[in-house]
Design an enzyme around this catalytic site. Sequence first.
Site, PDB file in Angstrom:
ATOM      1  N   GLU A 225       0.841  -1.214   0.000  1.00 31.37           N
ATOM      2  CA  GLU A 225       0.000   0.000   0.000  1.00 31.37           C
ATOM      3  C   GLU A 225       0.869   1.254   0.000  1.00 31.37           C
ATOM      4  OE1 GLU A 225      -3.181   0.052  -1.086  1.00 31.37           O
ATOM      5  OE2 GLU A 225      -3.756  -1.217   0.596  1.00 31.37           O
TER       6      GLU A 225
ATOM      7  N   SER B 241     -13.713   1.510  -7.078  1.00 29.73           N
ATOM      8  CA  SER B 241     -14.925   1.691  -7.881  1.00 29.73           C
ATOM      9  C   SER B 241     -14.645   2.646  -9.040  1.00 29.73           C
ATOM     10  CB  SER B 241     -16.063   2.219  -7.007  1.00 29.73           C
ATOM     11  OG  SER B 241     -15.639   3.332  -6.260  1.00 29.73           O
ATOM     12  N   SER B 242     -13.802   3.659  -8.833  1.00 30.82           N
ATOM     13  CA  SER B 242     -13.541   4.634  -9.902  1.00 30.82           C
ATOM     14  C   SER B 242     -12.764   4.001 -11.041  1.00 30.82           C
ATOM     15  CB  SER B 242     -12.709   5.819  -9.395  1.00 30.82           C
ATOM     16  OG  SER B 242     -13.143   6.253  -8.173  1.00 30.82           O
TER      17      SER B 242
ATOM     18  N   ASP C 187      -4.456   0.260  -9.488  1.00 30.77           N
ATOM     19  CA  ASP C 187      -5.876  -0.089  -9.600  1.00 30.77           C
ATOM     20  C   ASP C 187      -6.234  -0.488 -11.030  1.00 30.77           C
ATOM     21  OD1 ASP C 187      -5.694   0.841  -7.065  1.00 30.77           O
ATOM     22  OD2 ASP C 187      -6.849   2.663  -7.386  1.00 30.77           O
TER      23      ASP C 187
ATOM     24  N   TYR D   1      -3.951  11.895   0.710  1.00 33.22           N
ATOM     25  CA  TYR D   1      -3.257  11.088  -0.306  1.00 33.22           C
ATOM     26  C   TYR D   1      -2.180  11.934  -0.993  1.00 33.22           C
ATOM     27  CZ  TYR D   1      -2.730   7.848  -4.244  1.00 33.22           C
ATOM     28  OH  TYR D   1      -2.216   6.976  -5.189  1.00 33.22           O
TER      29      TYR D   1
ATOM     30  N   THR E  57       2.779   2.158  -2.297  1.00 30.73           N
ATOM     31  CA  THR E  57       4.076   1.868  -2.913  1.00 30.73           C
ATOM     32  C   THR E  57       4.024   2.070  -4.432  1.00 30.73           C
ATOM     33  OG1 THR E  57       3.368  -0.439  -2.877  1.00 30.73           O
ATOM     34  CG2 THR E  57       4.954   0.213  -1.198  1.00 30.73           C
TER      35      THR E  57
HETATM   36  C1  GLA Z   1      -5.400   4.477  -4.116  1.00 25.29           C
HETATM   37  C2  GLA Z   1      -4.723   4.776  -5.446  1.00 25.29           C
HETATM   38  C3  GLA Z   1      -3.680   3.704  -5.798  1.00 25.29           C
HETATM   39  C4  GLA Z   1      -2.727   3.475  -4.624  1.00 25.29           C
HETATM   40  C5  GLA Z   1      -3.510   3.277  -3.318  1.00 25.29           C
HETATM   41  C6  GLA Z   1      -2.608   3.184  -2.125  1.00 25.29           C
HETATM   42  O1  GLA Z   1      -6.170   3.319  -4.237  1.00 25.29           O
HETATM   43  O2  GLA Z   1      -5.678   4.851  -6.480  1.00 25.29           O
HETATM   44  O3  GLA Z   1      -2.970   4.069  -6.959  1.00 25.29           O
HETATM   45  O4  GLA Z   1      -1.802   4.515  -4.520  1.00 25.29           O
HETATM   46  O5  GLA Z   1      -4.436   4.321  -3.086  1.00 25.29           O
HETATM   47  O6  GLA Z   1      -1.829   2.040  -2.182  1.00 25.29           O
END
Ligand code: GLA
Length: 394
Positions: free
Chosen positions: A36, A129-130, A174, A223, A38
Amino acid sequence: MQSDCCIDVADAFAKRFGRAAVAVAVAPGRVNIIGEHTDYNDGFVMPAALDLETRIAFAPRDDGAVRIYSDVVGEEVQFAFESAAREKLPFWALYAWGVGMSLLERGITPSGLDAYVETSVPQGGGLSSSASFEVAVAIACLGDKWTALDKLDLARVARRAENRYVGTQCGIMDQYSIVFGAEGHAVMLDCRSLESRLISFPEAAALVIADTSVRHVLGESGYHERQEECARANSVLSSSLPGVKNLRDVNMPMLEGKKNILGDAVYRRARHVITENARVHEAAAAMTAGDLARLGALMSESHLSLRDDFEVSCRELDVMVESAAGLPGHFGTRMTGGGFGGCTVSLVDKSSAAAFAGALRERYQAAARLQAATTIVRPGGGARLAKPRETGNA
Ligand code: GLA
């Protein structure tokens, strides 16, 4: 998992648009098993596509217009990719518009569409979901030519939509896992080379996703703040250590040597990324060996690092993790996704999964005074184009 909440999206399309859908674009959500924060540091991640999915029944339009109805929001929007005024579109539609714009940037003209969107992926809960919506829109815009676009390019187009047109600077994890996911497998991805390998998810195990039911507003700003802190660490370390391009190339002794100049918070962010990359490698080995106890222990360590070093957890996520500890059949639990609310993922013995989920909901309710929704999942397949009557695999 049974998605008996899902309506037949092709029928819903026909009722709304008065004609038949030609196909259904299907894209799963994803759960990140470990790795996570990373991905945007050129590191390693190990997500899996889910058997929860976004489905878009669609038929092309000759006039280039997009008329898209979201069953999730209960709203229909109409626009044309090139002439749409961004500020006039509701937030959810920016994802669809962004995908078309990002295809145009790649020199591909997206088809106009009538489209009906429904999903079984929980919204905003850390299950992508996005990204699932973006990938499904990209497939709908390409129709039966969607395989002409290389899989990696498809993931890149979807990520570009989010980075440039929605404005969230997410990494590639994702979209990549949604495109490359395979049933019964986790995807071990190197976010620098963008090469991945599939790892068979042990038959004896299941994943239980538990939604805390909270979404803290801090999510997006937090974030981006973490990305900036990692960038600060990268800039200090790469300018003073030979051969270091970013955190991916740093080990703990190297980091310790620079602790004083980094400052406490940036040092801890970097420590999380370095130790998390190592955990992903170990987790891949444990999963390959079917060592559920070790894999679960690594997931629980990952949570502590996200809580204490990276500081992206929250009280409700911590309560869920604490509530899972000691339940029969439990191997490990961590927050999954960006953090600041959303879901946890637990690794459990498959035969104990239902009892585990029930006990977890009870404990969480007692400790947090909130209802948790739980879902038992196993890794599902990647995005695809389906005939209107072939969609019901979820
Ligand atoms: C979100 C972002 C991913 C990733 C995670 C954290 O989901 O969309 O790209 O950075 O957070 O691991």
